[in-house]
Design an enzyme around this catalytic site. Structure first.
Site, PDB file in Angstrom:
ATOM      1  N   ASP A 131      37.565  38.596  40.540  1.00 21.28           N
ATOM      2  CA  ASP A 131      38.389  37.568  39.894  1.00 21.28           C
ATOM      3  C   ASP A 131      37.588  36.870  38.810  1.00 21.28           C
ATOM      4  OD1 ASP A 131      40.239  38.122  41.861  1.00 21.28           O
ATOM      5  OD2 ASP A 131      40.318  36.082  42.652  1.00 21.28           O
ATOM      6  N   ARG A 181      41.626  43.772  34.628  1.00 22.73           N
ATOM      7  CA  ARG A 181      42.922  43.173  34.965  1.00 22.73           C
ATOM      8  C   ARG A 181      43.078  41.977  34.024  1.00 22.73           C
ATOM      9  NH1 ARG A 181      42.575  41.150  40.511  1.00 22.73           N
ATOM     10  NH2 ARG A 181      41.878  39.172  39.707  1.00 22.73           N
TER      11      ARG A 181
END
Ligand SMILES: Cc1cc2nc3c(=O)[nH]c(=O)nc-3n(C[C@H](O)[C@H](O)[C@H](O)COP(=O)(O)OP(=O)(O)OC[C@H]3O[C@@H](n4cnc5c(N)ncnc54)[C@H](O)[C@@H]3O)c2cc1C
Length: 309
Positions: A131, A181
């Site tokens: 993340d 991502r």
């Protein structure tokens, strides 16, 4: 709306609210819309249900900013167990980790060791996602990710289109053939660092997404995943991909559990790669309030739960 978003993002950092708000049943009922439960078993059940609809999943165990070695070790061990359970279940499920949960605030070396253990346990065909957290962690996260990629190409990184620096960060990463991502960004940032206007964040997303698709077509990006619920943006990108002959099977959209379910299913039905990030665990307060900040209209849902039996 901007003021409400700012207030909610400030509330997401409040220790007092974190300790008190989670005790109210109506808050717990409201959060269940975004997570199948607090336990790994509940996350696995959700992954099975998604798999039956041809939707993949990514697990994240909620928590952030661990300030103690032992705690970071426990989180790492939990992820090792998660990977074992996923492999036993034969589910197409991956994991996404927060580096501050793996000890980044304690020491980057400790965090790197913990991350490496998780990557070594994962199958080479699956990606371990990292993340991206608040902007003060971006340099450390990029450094760690670049070091990881040298030996483990099955690692992916989240980049945020609200950051002014992301275009340059992406250009620096592409020669290393990363898996990315792309998201818009969920933290409270100053205007010098992040575009304050949503229109600019969205447009930068579109520019970065095109760059990712170009790189992926040329073999310079291992995976390009679009982490967004913005249906108009997804359709704009999918149309562009179609015009350029980009195969549907590698056009990947990742969404959060419980948001835009119909769109997740439509993408899977039409042959796109549709993936849902399933969050679970007991430390859900800051994560949940960031979800409210993304769409303050969600507050009505919380209020409705005050009166639900
Ligand atoms: C798979 C995935 C991983 C992520 N990882 C990170 C990360 O590592 N770091 C990070 O900073 N951020 C992360 N995010 C969050 C991201 O940055 C955004 O805050 C979030 O996705 C909202 O932006 P959006 O792209 O959906 O678009 P928006 O323009 O905010 O929303 C578009 C539409 O989607 C719907 N929608 C969006 N959010 C919600 C919501 N909470 N509830 C209900 N409907 C909603 C609404 O209909 C809205 O109109 C992640 C998001 C996803 C999907």
């Amino acid at each position: 709306m901007a003021l409400m978003r700012s207030m909610l993002l400030a509330a997401s950092q409040s220790v007092w609210l974190r300790e008190h708000a989670v005790k109210f049943p109506f808050v717990r009922r409201s959060v269940s819309r975004f997570m199948p439960g607090e336990s790994l078993g509940e996350a696995l059940a959700a992954a099975r249900a998604l798999h039956s609809k041809n939707i993949g999943s990514v697990f994240t165990h909620l928590g952030e900013n661990v300030s103690d070695r032992n705690e970071a070790r426990k989180v790492t061990e939990h992820y090792l167990e998660v990977l074992d359970r996923i492999h036993e279940s034969n589910l197409p499920t991956e994991v996404s980790v927060k580096l501050t949960q793996l000890g980044l605030d304690v020491s980057p070396e400790l965090c790197f060791e913990n991350l490496m253990q998780i990557i070594r346990r994962e199958l080479p065909s699956a990606t371990v996602w990292v993340d991206m957290e608040a902007s003060n962690y971006v340099d450390a996260t990029l450094n760690l990710y670049k070091n990881t990629l040298k030996n483990h190409p099955n690692t992916g990184l989240c980049l945020q289109s609200y950051l002014r620096r992301t275009q340059k960060d992406l250009a620096d990463l592409l020669p290393l053939r990363p898996a990315i991502r792309l998201v818009k960004g969920a933290y409270k940032e100053r205007p010098e660092i992040a575009f304050p206007k949503k229109k600019d964040v969205d447009e930068n997303y579109f520019v970065l997404a095109q760059e990712l698709m170009r790189a992926q077509s040329a073999g310079g990006c291992a995976r390009a995943a679009f982490g967004t619920h913005d249906v108009a943006l997804i359709r704009r990108l999918a149309d562009l991909a179609g015009q350029k002959g980009y195969p549907k099977s590698i056009f990947e959209v990742q969404m959060l559990y419980g948001i835009q379910r119909a769109e997740q299913e439509r993408l899977a039905r039409e042959g796109y790669r549709s993936i849902v990030l399933v969050a679970y665990g007991s430390y859900w307060y800051p994560w949940y309030v960031r979800r409210l900040a993304e769409r303050p209209a969600n507050l009505w849902f919380v209020l409705r739960n005050v009166f639900a039996s």
